[in-house]
Design a protein around this motif. Structure first.
Motif, mmCIF file in Angstrom:
data_model
loop_
_atom_site.group_PDB
_atom_site.id
_atom_site.type_symbol
_atom_site.label_atom_id
_atom_site.label_comp_id
_atom_site.label_asym_id
_atom_site.label_seq_id
_atom_site.Cartn_x
_atom_site.Cartn_y
_atom_site.Cartn_z
ATOM 1 N N MET A 36 0.873 -1.043 -0.053
ATOM 2 C CA MET A 36 0.019 0.148 0.120
ATOM 3 C C MET A 36 0.882 1.211 -0.221
ATOM 4 S SD MET A 36 -2.807 1.427 2.584
ATOM 5 C CE MET A 36 -2.449 0.176 3.685
ATOM 6 N N LEU A 37 0.331 2.157 -0.893
ATOM 7 C CA LEU A 37 1.188 3.351 -0.918
ATOM 8 C C LEU A 37 0.212 4.578 -0.167
ATOM 9 C CD1 LEU A 37 2.315 3.414 -4.489
ATOM 10 C CD2 LEU A 37 3.684 3.083 -2.679
ATOM 11 N N VAL A 38 1.056 5.393 0.660
ATOM 12 C CA VAL A 38 0.363 6.517 1.252
ATOM 13 C C VAL A 38 0.769 8.062 1.051
ATOM 14 C CG1 VAL A 38 -0.821 7.489 3.522
ATOM 15 C CG2 VAL A 38 -0.325 4.938 2.961
ATOM 16 N N PRO A 39 0.269 8.714 -0.270
ATOM 17 C CA PRO A 39 0.940 9.719 -0.518
ATOM 18 C C PRO A 39 -0.161 10.851 -0.219
ATOM 19 C CG PRO A 39 -0.102 8.850 -2.283
ATOM 20 C CD PRO A 39 -0.215 7.871 -1.299
ATOM 21 N N VAL A 40 0.605 12.073 -0.209
ATOM 22 C CA VAL A 40 -0.235 13.223 -0.295
ATOM 23 C C VAL A 40 -0.610 13.695 -1.511
ATOM 24 C CG1 VAL A 40 0.330 14.165 2.118
ATOM 25 C CG2 VAL A 40 1.442 14.628 0.026
ATOM 26 N N CYS A 41 -1.414 14.732 -1.659
ATOM 27 C CA CYS A 41 -1.640 15.363 -3.017
ATOM 28 C C CYS A 41 -0.319 15.542 -3.881
ATOM 29 C CB CYS A 41 -2.671 16.413 -3.020
ATOM 30 S SG CYS A 41 -4.324 15.875 -2.697
ATOM 31 N N GLY A 42 -0.725 15.945 -5.085
ATOM 32 C CA GLY A 42 0.512 16.857 -6.067
ATOM 33 C C GLY A 42 1.182 15.676 -6.726
ATOM 34 N N ALA A 43 2.675 16.070 -6.440
ATOM 35 C CA ALA A 43 3.623 15.005 -7.084
ATOM 36 C C ALA A 43 3.666 13.780 -6.461
ATOM 37 C CB ALA A 43 5.137 15.823 -6.839
ATOM 38 N N PRO A 44 3.683 13.591 -5.087
ATOM 39 C CA PRO A 44 3.864 12.311 -4.388
ATOM 40 C C PRO A 44 2.647 11.352 -4.887
ATOM 41 C CG PRO A 44 4.155 14.073 -2.828
ATOM 42 C CD PRO A 44 3.740 14.624 -4.164
ATOM 43 N N LEU A 45 1.414 11.969 -5.149
ATOM 44 C CA LEU A 45 0.217 11.263 -5.681
ATOM 45 C C LEU A 45 0.418 11.056 -7.146
ATOM 46 C CD1 LEU A 45 -2.515 9.892 -5.348
ATOM 47 C CD2 LEU A 45 -3.406 12.225 -5.644
ATOM 48 N N ASN A 46 0.835 11.616 -7.988
ATOM 49 C CA ASN A 46 1.156 11.221 -9.304
ATOM 50 C C ASN A 46 2.091 10.587 -9.410
ATOM 51 O OD1 ASN A 46 -0.918 13.328 -10.086
ATOM 52 N ND2 ASN A 46 0.547 15.033 -10.183
ATOM 53 N N ALA A 47 3.476 10.505 -8.657
ATOM 54 C CA ALA A 47 4.462 9.382 -8.776
ATOM 55 C C ALA A 47 3.991 7.917 -8.173
ATOM 56 C CB ALA A 47 5.420 9.858 -7.850
ATOM 57 N N ALA A 48 2.835 7.965 -7.471
ATOM 58 C CA ALA A 48 2.373 6.662 -6.860
ATOM 59 C C ALA A 48 1.539 6.250 -8.019
ATOM 60 C CB ALA A 48 1.399 6.858 -5.482
ATOM 61 N N ARG A 49 0.667 7.066 -8.580
ATOM 62 C CA ARG A 49 -0.259 6.674 -9.733
ATOM 63 C C ARG A 49 0.595 5.956 -10.955
ATOM 64 N NH1 ARG A 49 -4.051 10.907 -11.268
ATOM 65 N NH2 ARG A 49 -5.170 9.155 -12.451
ATOM 66 N N GLN A 50 1.765 6.619 -11.138
ATOM 67 C CA GLN A 50 2.427 6.332 -12.351
ATOM 68 C C GLN A 50 3.219 4.998 -11.911
ATOM 69 O OE1 GLN A 50 5.061 9.514 -13.306
ATOM 70 N NE2 GLN A 50 3.390 10.886 -14.292
ATOM 71 N N ALA A 51 3.799 4.762 -10.813
ATOM 72 C CA ALA A 51 4.502 3.682 -10.402
ATOM 73 C C ALA A 51 3.575 2.356 -10.315
ATOM 74 C CB ALA A 51 5.022 3.941 -8.944
ATOM 75 N N SER A 52 2.151 2.400 -10.098
ATOM 76 C CA SER A 52 1.296 1.000 -10.144
ATOM 77 C C SER A 52 0.050 1.345 -10.403
ATOM 78 C CB SER A 52 1.714 0.426 -8.827
ATOM 79 O OG SER A 52 0.779 -0.755 -8.677
ATOM 80 N N GLN A 53 -0.587 0.302 -11.109
ATOM 81 C CA GLN A 53 -2.055 0.641 -11.366
ATOM 82 C C GLN A 53 -2.673 -0.364 -10.270
ATOM 83 O OE1 GLN A 53 -2.801 0.858 -15.454
ATOM 84 N NE2 GLN A 53 -1.992 2.753 -15.449
ATOM 85 N N THR A 54 -1.794 -1.279 -9.852
ATOM 86 C CA THR A 54 -2.383 -2.297 -8.786
ATOM 87 C C THR A 54 -2.325 -2.301 -7.451
ATOM 88 O OG1 THR A 54 -0.559 -3.654 -9.269
ATOM 89 C CG2 THR A 54 -2.280 -4.124 -10.807
ATOM 90 N N ILE A 55 -1.359 -1.671 -6.978
ATOM 91 C CA ILE A 55 -0.908 -1.477 -5.604
ATOM 92 C C ILE A 55 -1.826 -0.508 -5.040
ATOM 93 C CG2 ILE A 55 0.799 -0.637 -3.848
ATOM 94 C CD1 ILE A 55 2.915 -1.650 -5.483
ATOM 95 N N PRO A 56 -2.610 -0.609 -3.927
ATOM 96 C CA PRO A 56 -3.424 0.385 -3.256
ATOM 97 C C PRO A 56 -2.862 1.644 -2.926
ATOM 98 C CG PRO A 56 -4.034 -1.868 -2.314
ATOM 99 C CD PRO A 56 -2.575 -1.717 -3.119
ATOM 100 N N ILE A 57 -3.377 2.603 -3.345
ATOM 101 C CA ILE A 57 -2.901 4.139 -3.062
ATOM 102 C C ILE A 57 -3.896 4.600 -2.322
ATOM 103 C CG2 ILE A 57 -2.315 6.201 -4.136
ATOM 104 C CD1 ILE A 57 -1.467 4.835 -6.337
ATOM 105 N N VAL A 58 -3.713 4.878 -0.950
ATOM 106 C CA VAL A 58 -4.589 5.562 -0.144
ATOM 107 C C VAL A 58 -4.218 7.010 0.159
ATOM 108 C CG1 VAL A 58 -5.574 5.695 2.261
ATOM 109 C CG2 VAL A 58 -5.077 3.289 0.931
#
Length: 74
Positions: free
Chosen positions: A1-23
């Motif tokens: 599970m990835l737990v980013p905040v908005c902006g660049a961290p969230l965008n990086a998490a979305r680009q890193a995986s489309q299967t790992i849950p992002i909260v």
């Protein structure tokens, strides 16, 4: 599970995986308007979390405020 905040961290998490849950820990952006999620009720994909900008919750927040100020009327 990835737990980013908005902006660049969230965008990086979305680009890193489309299967790992992002909260999303917290966000001031409108996640629907920015295209991160489809709706608050059904975000879709692998992203979910919290957003401070949720106009859908305004009636509930008002109800909770009224209950706090006037508990006998609840």
């Amino acid at each position: 599970m990835l737990v980013p905040v908005c902006g660049a961290p969230l965008n990086a998490a979305r680009q890193a995986s489309q299967t790992i849950p992002i909260v999303v820990a917290t966000c001031n952006d409108d996640l629907i308007e920015t295209g991160v999620i489809k709706s608050m009720a059904h975000p879709g994909g692998n992203v979910t979390g919290l957003s401070k900008l949720t106009p859908e919750l305004a009636p509930k927040r008002l109800s909770l405020l009224k209950q706090t100020l006037h508990p006998s009327r609840a």
